[in-house]
Write an enzyme that holds these catalytic residues in place. Sequence first.
Site, PDB file in Angstrom:
ATOM      1  N   ASP A  64       0.812  -1.220   0.000  1.00 44.00           N
ATOM      2  CA  ASP A  64       0.000   0.000   0.000  1.00 44.00           C
ATOM      3  C   ASP A  64       0.843   1.267   0.000  1.00 44.00           C
ATOM      4  O   ASP A  64       0.325   2.359  -0.239  1.00 44.00           O
ATOM      5  CB  ASP A  64      -0.985   0.006   1.179  1.00 44.00           C
ATOM      6  CG  ASP A  64      -0.326  -0.184   2.530  1.00 44.00           C
ATOM      7  OD1 ASP A  64       0.627  -0.980   2.620  1.00 44.00           O
ATOM      8  OD2 ASP A  64      -0.772   0.454   3.503  1.00 44.00           O
ATOM      9  N   HIS A  65       2.144   1.129   0.218  1.00 41.84           N
ATOM     10  CA  HIS A  65       3.025   2.295   0.239  1.00 41.84           C
ATOM     11  C   HIS A  65       3.942   2.387  -0.984  1.00 41.84           C
ATOM     12  O   HIS A  65       4.624   3.394  -1.154  1.00 41.84           O
ATOM     13  CB  HIS A  65       3.877   2.286   1.513  1.00 41.84           C
ATOM     14  CG  HIS A  65       3.083   2.500   2.756  1.00 41.84           C
ATOM     15  ND1 HIS A  65       3.081   3.689   3.456  1.00 41.84           N
ATOM     16  CD2 HIS A  65       2.238   1.673   3.423  1.00 41.84           C
ATOM     17  CE1 HIS A  65       2.275   3.586   4.500  1.00 41.84           C
ATOM     18  NE2 HIS A  65       1.760   2.370   4.501  1.00 41.84           N
ATOM     19  N   HIS A 269      -3.431   7.692   7.279  1.00 44.23           N
ATOM     20  CA  HIS A 269      -3.405   6.227   7.254  1.00 44.23           C
ATOM     21  C   HIS A 269      -4.616   5.672   8.007  1.00 44.23           C
ATOM     22  O   HIS A 269      -4.494   4.868   8.929  1.00 44.23           O
ATOM     23  CB  HIS A 269      -2.095   5.692   7.844  1.00 44.23           C
ATOM     24  CG  HIS A 269      -1.780   4.283   7.427  1.00 44.23           C
ATOM     25  ND1 HIS A 269      -2.155   3.193   8.180  1.00 44.23           N
ATOM     26  CD2 HIS A 269      -1.124   3.787   6.359  1.00 44.23           C
ATOM     27  CE1 HIS A 269      -1.738   2.088   7.581  1.00 44.23           C
ATOM     28  NE2 HIS A 269      -1.104   2.422   6.475  1.00 44.23           N
TER      29      HIS A 269
END
Length: 314
Positions: A64-65, A269
């Site tokens: 996801d990063h 986040h």
Amino acid sequence: MKLTFLGTGAAIPTKYRAHPSISLKFDGEIFLFDCGENTQRQIIFTDVSPMKINNIFISHLHGDHVLGIPGLLQSIAFQGRTKPLNIYGPEETAKMIKNILNVGYHSIDYPINVYEISSKTSEKIISTDNYDVFSFPVVHSVPAVAYVFRQVKKPRMDLEKVNKLGIEIGPDLKRLKDGYNVELNGKIITPEDVTLPPKKGICVGYSGDTIPLNEFADFLKELKCTILIHEATFDKTMDKNAKETLHSTVHDALNIAKRSGANTVILTHISARYDELSAFEKDVVEFKVEHPDLHVLIAEDLMEYSLKGKWVKM
């Protein structure tokens, strides 16, 4: 300086939150912190110029990063990029970038420089006349680092002292501004003779994914952090989940911000389990009863935070 929150979600994107990515614009240059899937499309809805991204800082290698990197690299190649792109990240970042470039048919003609950062010790990874960037090891389920961007403020000229010493606008004054001594009428004048202490510059910390770490807060305080962007995956009632997954709650993030001395904390986040933020807002209200001076914001996709501390809706 302007922050643009391209993605404020967590592991799973939602209709309202994309995967993590934050742009910091400073002095005409773009610094990208994490690059989750869909980052390049999020950029389209902002004034962020992909061609002005010179440095990408990856907090850790969870998908996801980082899954927005392949598309971004290819798109800026299509746009004719020739200048180098620097990518910073923890151990194994170079292997990941190599794998990306070896998958599919990429025509990337610009240099990509990958710098692997220790996830064990803090470092100053960039130092220029105008800014410094630091890394700090944090605790997550994989090697992970936080980043701190600090503006370098130079001493200011004391015009009263300049006039009193008879220094005219010209080469001598420029040399003093640049930090050199000059000789005037047989007397040596140093920069310290004609300058005032620099004003406090902007300093932005980005936690990436991490448990709450007092050591990180103390590091931020040492660097005189003014704005902290901290992950807040869960609300206070999900403290057990946060501990099990090595994440932070809203209260965790706020406590770290308070300890760091930052003026502003921006929470990001956000877990996909939250369709709305009443639980987050409740935690913030409770915290501010005892800490009213801390400016707290909950990030949203495509929101901007300017140097003047104002949210701007895109």
